[in-house]
Design an enzyme around this catalytic site. Sequence first.
Site, PDB file in Angstrom:
ATOM      1  N   PHE A   1       0.843  -1.201   0.000  1.00  0.00           N
ATOM      2  CA  PHE A   1       0.000   0.000   0.000  1.00  0.00           C
ATOM      3  C   PHE A   1       0.877   1.248   0.000  1.00  0.00           C
ATOM      4  O   PHE A   1       1.852   1.327   0.755  1.00  0.00           O
ATOM      5  CB  PHE A   1      -0.839   0.079   1.275  1.00  0.00           C
ATOM      6  CG  PHE A   1      -1.812  -1.039   1.499  1.00  0.00           C
ATOM      7  CD1 PHE A   1      -3.129  -0.947   1.067  1.00  0.00           C
ATOM      8  CD2 PHE A   1      -1.425  -2.193   2.193  1.00  0.00           C
ATOM      9  CE1 PHE A   1      -4.037  -1.973   1.312  1.00  0.00           C
ATOM     10  CE2 PHE A   1      -2.321  -3.218   2.451  1.00  0.00           C
ATOM     11  CZ  PHE A   1      -3.640  -3.106   2.003  1.00  0.00           C
ATOM     12  N   ASP A   2       0.494   2.252  -0.795  1.00  0.00           N
ATOM     13  CA  ASP A   2       0.989   3.603  -0.577  1.00  0.00           C
ATOM     14  C   ASP A   2       0.281   4.130   0.682  1.00  0.00           C
ATOM     15  O   ASP A   2      -0.731   3.561   1.121  1.00  0.00           O
ATOM     16  CB  ASP A   2       0.661   4.454  -1.813  1.00  0.00           C
ATOM     17  CG  ASP A   2       1.038   5.913  -1.644  1.00  0.00           C
ATOM     18  OD1 ASP A   2       2.070   6.191  -0.983  1.00  0.00           O
ATOM     19  OD2 ASP A   2       0.314   6.786  -2.149  1.00  0.00           O
ATOM     20  N   GLY A   3       0.784   5.223   1.234  1.00  0.00           N
ATOM     21  CA  GLY A   3       0.175   5.763   2.446  1.00  0.00           C
ATOM     22  C   GLY A   3      -0.882   6.820   2.177  1.00  0.00           C
ATOM     23  O   GLY A   3      -2.084   6.556   2.218  1.00  0.00           O
TER      24      GLY A   3
END
Length: 314
Positions: free
Chosen positions: A165-167
């Site tokens: 996941f990106d944040g």
Amino acid sequence: PKPQHAITVAVSSRALFDLVEERRIYEEQGVEKYVEYQQNNENVTLKPGPAFYFVKALEHVNARLLELYPDDEERFDIVLMTNNHAQVGVRLINSINHYGLTIERFCMTGGKSPIGYLTAYLTNLYLSADSEKVQEAIEAGIASATMFTANKDVAYSDTQLRVAFDGDAVLFSDESEQIVKEQGLDRFFEHEQLNENKPLAQGPLKGFLEDLGKLQKKFYAKNERLNCPIRTYLVTARSAASSGARVLKTLRSWGLEIDEALFLAGAPKGPILVKIRPHIFFDDQMFHIEGAQKLGTIAAHVPYGIAQKYHKSA
């Protein structure tokens, strides 16, 4: 499993299988020729699409859960959610059976938008190759992403589901990204340090990370932490020293663990993702999606937050 117990992942036929040629026929010759082609080829197995190996990994997790918890319904339920016509169903069923996938629920909407059905199925995650439908689902509050095929073939783990996941604007809201875009990096660093102890608001994929965490805990309870078939990764352009603490404290405040956190301080994500080899990588910026794709990562674009405004204007 009953939908209220399951983690429902809805996948479109173009995300699950490679339907590039069929799509071309549909666009160039119309729906009748498309249906005719599909019926004439219903015994020709479709090749895997971008979500295929992710679905296989979900099913591996299910198999492990059934060994440990034979009577428990808290596992993944994969629904084929497609706006295909029912006449195309036989080819899809034949291909699913060929690969030994366990997909019992089909929703074929005959050209209509599937969004209403996603809500009815209590969908936890929707994956599609159609960016407009994904946008519609995000606006309806459903965790969704547009799937992109990797430009290189790589081997994926068949014993561990890996989700990256990106944040910002994926797990978290886009509040910090708004400051970067509108006031610059220096103001962003200042803002994050001032608000280090204030949790970020949640983003569209927070619920799915929560679902993965819930299942991981079921393995940990059976002393399977070292042999857990789910591994999660945070791959963020943030730098650890100047803006990382807020992210980690936010996850802690939510009661969520992430297995690996990689703070890249603006470096490209593609080379790191090659090492991880996730079955799926979620990001809100097409720049990172394209970089990941080039190096062989199956990427999923989450059309949420301020980055979309900038992407469209660019």
